[in-house]
Design an enzyme around this catalytic site. Sequence first.
Site: not given
Ligand code: PGA
Length: 255
Positions: A94, A168
């Site tokens: 992550h 992401e």
């Molecule tokens: P968020 O986080 O939906 O609060 O932007 C997503 C994540 O870090 O997986």
Amino acid sequence: MHKLIVANWKMYLTLRESVALAKKVLGVMDQVSGVDIILCPSFVALEEVGKVVKRTKIALGAQDVAPEQRGAFTGEVGLDDLGESGVQYVLVGHSERRRMFNETDAMVNKKLRAALQSRMKPILCVGEPLSVRKGGMEKVHRYVGAQVRRGLRGVSSGELKRVAIAYEPVWAIGSDRADTPENASETHGWIRRTVEKIYGGRASGQTEIRPRVLYGGSVNAKNAQEFLRAPNVGGLLIGRASINASEFSRIVKQA
Ligand code: PGA
């Protein structure tokens, strides 16, 4: 294939709050079908949340894992321990781990392979920082492609079937600025092609190599559907919007 919706509760909730939220999420599950849901509470809450979701359609995931099974690794949580708590999925790489805890691609790869060895299903998180995005989509693809290649190093095509990838963009996480579904979809397509290139297009046997690619970064009940409908988007990884039971259930019902 069912959409996969992953709730990343980060460090937002205490143990009691996590259990209460899991019960609320479970309460709406009879209104939902054709979607796979994974809840990722903190390590401390895993076991109790695991009891709530046991023998339900909801699976349990960890937000991180040590790259070793057990041993002298003060402060770490190992795969055997996670397995006993009923964990089936683990997030690896992550961006908060990479950025704040200096996790490198090599470390992420070690965690991913250790998880596979323990029969778990890792979710490899990748994504570019804003400086890269500013350079255009070609640079984004190169950056993300390299993270995917390094993250999957040493993973067999058989093992790949248990891997999902979450795209992401770092700048979209925890902000109020999600990527556009078009750009996300394009990058997901790129990730798929990268994986196909690594594995030669097909796994052993006749199964196509198509890991689920999830989008994450400021997903909420308003924009979820656009992402879920976009080509190549196999699901969502959700932070903030997953700790509000009614918002999360509105998202899940759209999947
Ligand atoms: P968020 O986080 O939906 O609060 O932007 C997503 C994540 O870090 O997986």
